[in-house]
Design a protein around this motif. Structure first.
Motif, PDB file in Angstrom:
ATOM      1  N   ALA A 151       0.973  -1.694   0.014  1.00 21.72           N
ATOM      2  CA  ALA A 151      -0.220  -0.481  -0.342  1.00 21.72           C
ATOM      3  C   ALA A 151       0.669   1.553   0.055  1.00 21.72           C
ATOM      4  O   ALA A 151       0.539   2.091  -0.708  1.00 21.72           O
ATOM      5  N   ALA A 152       1.707   1.162   0.666  1.00 16.67           N
ATOM      6  CA  ALA A 152       2.601   2.355   1.201  1.00 16.67           C
ATOM      7  C   ALA A 152       3.162   2.636  -0.503  1.00 16.67           C
ATOM      8  O   ALA A 152       3.564   3.287  -1.257  1.00 16.67           O
ATOM      9  N   PHE A 153       3.902   1.686  -1.533  1.00 18.23           N
ATOM     10  CA  PHE A 153       4.327   1.469  -2.449  1.00 18.23           C
ATOM     11  C   PHE A 153       3.408   2.004  -3.792  1.00 18.23           C
ATOM     12  O   PHE A 153       3.925   3.151  -4.139  1.00 18.23           O
ATOM     13  N   ARG A 154       2.359   1.295  -3.509  1.00 20.40           N
ATOM     14  CA  ARG A 154       1.692   1.624  -4.434  1.00 20.40           C
ATOM     15  C   ARG A 154       0.996   3.497  -4.072  1.00 20.40           C
ATOM     16  O   ARG A 154       0.570   4.700  -5.035  1.00 20.40           O
ATOM     17  N   SER A 155       1.245   4.241  -2.797  1.00 20.04           N
ATOM     18  CA  SER A 155       0.874   5.545  -2.635  1.00 20.04           C
ATOM     19  C   SER A 155       1.867   6.613  -2.906  1.00 20.04           C
ATOM     20  O   SER A 155       1.525   7.711  -3.042  1.00 20.04           O
ATOM     21  N   ALA A 156       3.233   6.019  -3.474  1.00 19.29           N
ATOM     22  CA  ALA A 156       4.206   7.512  -3.682  1.00 19.29           C
ATOM     23  C   ALA A 156       4.522   7.204  -4.480  1.00 19.29           C
ATOM     24  O   ALA A 156       3.927   6.079  -5.752  1.00 19.29           O
ATOM     25  N   GLU A 157       4.958   8.879  -5.232  1.00 22.27           N
ATOM     26  CA  GLU A 157       5.865   9.146  -6.378  1.00 22.27           C
ATOM     27  C   GLU A 157       6.335   8.183  -7.318  1.00 22.27           C
ATOM     28  O   GLU A 157       6.103   7.337  -8.096  1.00 22.27           O
ATOM     29  N   ASP A 158       7.480   7.383  -6.371  1.00 27.75           N
ATOM     30  CA  ASP A 158       8.702   6.785  -6.684  1.00 27.75           C
ATOM     31  C   ASP A 158       9.006   5.541  -5.728  1.00 27.75           C
ATOM     32  O   ASP A 158      10.044   5.797  -5.395  1.00 27.75           O
ATOM     33  N   GLY A 159       8.293   4.875  -5.149  1.00 29.70           N
ATOM     34  CA  GLY A 159       8.906   4.477  -4.009  1.00 29.70           C
ATOM     35  C   GLY A 159       9.683   2.848  -3.988  1.00 29.70           C
ATOM     36  O   GLY A 159      10.144   2.736  -5.580  1.00 29.70           O
ATOM     37  N   ALA A 160      10.796   2.698  -2.940  1.00 23.68           N
ATOM     38  CA  ALA A 160      11.758   1.349  -3.950  1.00 23.68           C
ATOM     39  C   ALA A 160      11.784   1.034  -2.119  1.00 23.68           C
ATOM     40  O   ALA A 160      11.587   1.333  -1.125  1.00 23.68           O
ATOM     41  N   TYR A 161      11.857  -0.603  -2.246  1.00 22.62           N
ATOM     42  CA  TYR A 161      11.735  -1.252  -1.179  1.00 22.62           C
ATOM     43  C   TYR A 161      12.777  -1.208  -0.518  1.00 22.62           C
ATOM     44  O   TYR A 161      14.126  -1.442  -1.337  1.00 22.62           O
ATOM     45  N   LEU A 162      13.125  -1.440   0.421  1.00 24.85           N
ATOM     46  CA  LEU A 162      14.476  -1.287   1.851  1.00 24.85           C
ATOM     47  C   LEU A 162      14.534  -2.851   2.238  1.00 24.85           C
ATOM     48  O   LEU A 162      13.531  -3.230   2.795  1.00 24.85           O
ATOM     49  N   SER A 163      16.187  -3.389   1.524  1.00 25.03           N
ATOM     50  CA  SER A 163      15.360  -5.021   2.757  1.00 25.03           C
ATOM     51  C   SER A 163      17.059  -5.425   3.060  1.00 25.03           C
ATOM     52  O   SER A 163      17.289  -4.176   4.496  1.00 25.03           O
ATOM     53  N   GLY A 164      18.451  -5.970   2.763  1.00 22.36           N
ATOM     54  CA  GLY A 164      19.619  -5.565   3.352  1.00 22.36           C
ATOM     55  C   GLY A 164      20.252  -4.421   3.267  1.00 22.36           C
ATOM     56  O   GLY A 164      20.694  -4.116   3.547  1.00 22.36           O
ATOM     57  N   GLY A 165      19.914  -3.407   2.025  1.00 25.22           N
ATOM     58  CA  GLY A 165      19.738  -2.118   1.744  1.00 25.22           C
ATOM     59  C   GLY A 165      21.484  -2.208   0.935  1.00 25.22           C
ATOM     60  O   GLY A 165      22.247  -0.791   0.466  1.00 25.22           O
ATOM     61  N   HIS A 166      22.303  -3.058   1.007  1.00 26.05           N
ATOM     62  CA  HIS A 166      23.315  -3.303   0.327  1.00 26.05           C
ATOM     63  C   HIS A 166      24.102  -2.735  -0.931  1.00 26.05           C
ATOM     64  O   HIS A 166      25.078  -2.480  -1.310  1.00 26.05           O
ATOM     65  N   THR A 167      22.594  -2.808  -2.025  1.00 23.86           N
ATOM     66  CA  THR A 167      23.264  -2.099  -3.134  1.00 23.86           C
ATOM     67  C   THR A 167      22.082  -0.699  -3.024  1.00 23.86           C
ATOM     68  O   THR A 167      22.598   0.764  -3.228  1.00 23.86           O
ATOM     69  N   LEU A 168      20.933  -0.655  -2.852  1.00 20.46           N
ATOM     70  CA  LEU A 168      20.106   0.482  -2.476  1.00 20.46           C
ATOM     71  C   LEU A 168      20.662   1.951  -1.993  1.00 20.46           C
ATOM     72  O   LEU A 168      20.678   2.673  -2.101  1.00 20.46           O
ATOM     73  N   LEU A 169      20.954   1.371  -0.740  1.00 21.94           N
ATOM     74  CA  LEU A 169      22.255   2.776   0.057  1.00 21.94           C
ATOM     75  C   LEU A 169      23.163   3.117  -0.305  1.00 21.94           C
ATOM     76  O   LEU A 169      23.063   4.415  -0.663  1.00 21.94           O
TER      77      LEU A 169
END
Length: 263
Positions: A17-35
């Motif tokens: 639901a948070a993703f659907r409401s975001a303009e450009d959302g991203a999921y964070l799991s371990g974060g080793h690449t995203l962060l």
């Protein structure tokens, strides 16, 4: 790092639901690449949706037919699991070779496969063991999940919830690691499955792939004494760590070592 909205999801439904409401959302799991990518301002999601608070995504279930690993289960938990070690020893061994202790205790199987780094270990496990990726919407065979360099079959907003590995016959994993990152310059999972031998290769190409000629030469069983056909370097990665020709050679070496480990 650019400013963003932070959400700590409490359930898969909450995260979606948070993703659907975001303009450009991203999921964070371990974060080793995203962060790190965000810190370098190469990525700037409007909303970061943290999956760490979703208890249902953590855990390992073993039954008579398969091993199911929750998407937020750390690599260290897979490596240390007595149940995984008993059911699919090669999977536990692979998890124990990922990165360093910090990476193994923070990184997750779901984050690894959703990112699909060409040198990651888990894609070889999924393809080699004929696993199935379970999401909040459907189930996807590993052969269909990894589609290209950092690309998967996941649709916009789709969340990996678990990976289901069928119990296999003999299986083994061997990799030639980068000495700094422990990423696979070449890694090979060799396994006897219900559909015959599978040889899955990571690190050598833009995406995990099956060495079909080697599989055909082996047939239905892993025979470490059988000669394997050489792999062509065409289309393989070539960088400061290893040339395409060297990687092609390493695939054969790692395949033999993986089969030896399976014994």
């Amino acid at each position: 790092m650019h400013a963003f909205n932070y959400h700590r999801a409490t359930s898969v439904e909450d995260a979606a639901a948070a993703f659907r409401s975001a303009e450009d959302g991203a999921y964070l799991s371990g974060g080793h690449t995203l962060l790190p990518t965000m810190k370098q301002r190469l990525a700037a999601p409007s909303d970061l949706i943290d999956l760490a608070g979703i208890a249902e995504l953590v855990g390992i279930t073993v039954d008579g037919e398969a091993v199911e690993v929750g998407a937020r289960t750390p690599h260290a938990a897979v490596a240390a699991s007595a149940e995984v070690q008993g059911a699919i020893p090669a999977l536990a061994a692979l998890a124990g070779k990922i990165g360093d202790p910090q990476v193994r205790n923070k990184g997750t199987i779901g984050g690894s496969i959703a990112n699909n780094d060409p040198a990651a270990d888990y894609p070889a496990a999924l393809v080699g063991l004929a696993a199935t990726v379970v999401t909040d919407r459907r189930s996807i065979a590993a052969d269909d999940f990894f589609t290209g360099l950092f690309e998967t079959a996941l649709e916009e907003g789709e969340i990996v919830t678990a990976v289901r590995f069928p119990r296999s016959g003999k299986a083994g994993y061997a990799k030639f690691p980068n000495p700094a990152s422990r990423y696979a310059i070449v890694g090979v999972m060799a396994a006897e499955t219900a559909d015959g031998v599978r040889i899955a290769v990571t690190g050598a190409g833009p995406c995990v792939f099956r060495a079909s000629a080697m599989e055909a030469a082996l047939g239905s069983s892993l025979d470490a004494d059988k000669a394997l056909p050489a792999l062509s370097p065409d289309g393989l990665n070539s960088d400061i760590h290893a040339s395409a020709e060297y990687r092609a050679h390493l695939v054969g070496v790692m395949a033999q070592r993986a089969m030896a480990a399976a014994r």
